[in-house]
Write an enzyme that holds these catalytic residues in place. Sequence first.
Site, short mmCIF file in Angstrom:
data_model
loop_
_atom_site.label_atom_id
_atom_site.label_comp_id
_atom_site.label_asym_id
_atom_site.label_seq_id
_atom_site.Cartn_x
_atom_site.Cartn_y
_atom_site.Cartn_z
N HIS A 1 0.93 -1.30 -0.07
CA HIS A 1 -0.03 0.03 -0.14
C HIS A 1 0.86 1.33 0.00
O HIS A 1 2.01 1.07 0.42
CB HIS A 1 -0.98 -0.14 1.05
CG HIS A 1 -0.13 -0.19 2.43
ND1 HIS A 1 0.29 -1.41 3.01
CD2 HIS A 1 0.00 0.93 3.28
CE1 HIS A 1 0.73 -1.13 4.41
NE2 HIS A 1 0.84 0.00 4.43
N HIS B 1 0.88 5.22 1.12
CA HIS B 1 0.36 6.31 1.96
C HIS B 1 0.25 7.87 0.97
O HIS B 1 1.21 7.86 0.61
CB HIS B 1 0.97 6.52 3.28
CG HIS B 1 1.05 5.34 3.98
ND1 HIS B 1 0.17 5.32 5.26
CD2 HIS B 1 1.82 4.22 4.45
CE1 HIS B 1 0.45 4.33 6.03
NE2 HIS B 1 1.47 3.63 5.28
P1 AMP Z 1 1.91 0.53 7.23
O1 AMP Z 1 2.34 0.95 8.56
O2 AMP Z 1 2.75 1.18 6.30
O3 AMP Z 1 1.89 -1.04 7.15
O4 AMP Z 1 0.61 1.07 7.12
C1 AMP Z 1 -0.76 0.42 7.59
C2 AMP Z 1 -1.63 1.71 7.89
O5 AMP Z 1 -3.21 0.98 7.75
C3 AMP Z 1 -1.86 2.15 9.19
O6 AMP Z 1 -1.84 3.57 8.67
C4 AMP Z 1 -3.21 1.79 9.61
O7 AMP Z 1 -3.86 2.99 10.17
C5 AMP Z 1 -3.97 1.68 8.57
N1 AMP Z 1 -4.82 0.56 8.64
C6 AMP Z 1 -4.89 -0.76 9.21
N2 AMP Z 1 -5.86 -1.44 8.97
C7 AMP Z 1 -7.04 -0.41 8.55
C8 AMP Z 1 -8.11 -0.48 8.35
N3 AMP Z 1 -9.13 -1.58 8.37
N4 AMP Z 1 -8.81 0.63 7.48
C9 AMP Z 1 -8.17 1.72 7.25
N5 AMP Z 1 -6.90 1.95 7.59
C10 AMP Z 1 -5.97 0.69 8.22
#
Ligand code: AMP
Length: 138
Positions: free
Chosen positions: A101, A103
């Site tokens: 993903h 950001h």
């Molecule tokens: P990373 O630390 O780059 O793996 O980012 C994961 C991101 O996903 C974090 O910023 C979380 O807040 C977000 N996240 C995790 N689960 C969900 C969800 N169900 N819906 C929306 N965001 C999520």
Amino acid sequence: MREENCIFCKIANGEIPSATVYEDDGFRVILDMGPASKGHALILPKSHFKDICAADAQTAAGLLPLAAKIGSAMKAGLGASGFNVVQNNGTSAGQTVFHLHVHVIPRYDGGPKIVAWEPGKAEPDELARTAAKISAVL
Ligand code: AMP
Ligand code: ZN
């Protein structure tokens, strides 16, 4: 390609509801549930790749143009004055969800402040040695 028990596979493919900003055949863009700033979005490929190294060329090539499109919409729609594009690979890099993903984090004049790195110092010979270690295995 989907992975059983992957939450982002389920969200990207519409099995779990999300605040969706954009969707096409390859991607869904949702709002992060723990936003760094108002409008913090996540670009999710609909296919499962654990990180950018595992992604196919078409997916990888689609991510940056889409980040630019979403960031531009944050400026026009939310009044952001800039945005960061962040992509974490591996636990040490802060990756917590192992479905690729990107950001897209809108930034606003006046904050919020978001922690970045403190620039270090490196001499030219050290930079050259480090560059050689990377380029030797490309
Ligand atoms: P990373 O630390 O780059 O793996 O980012 C994961 C991101 O996903 C974090 O910023 C979380 O807040 C977000 N996240 C995790 N689960 C969900 C969800 N169900 N819906 C929306 N965001 C999520
Ligand atoms: Zn997945």
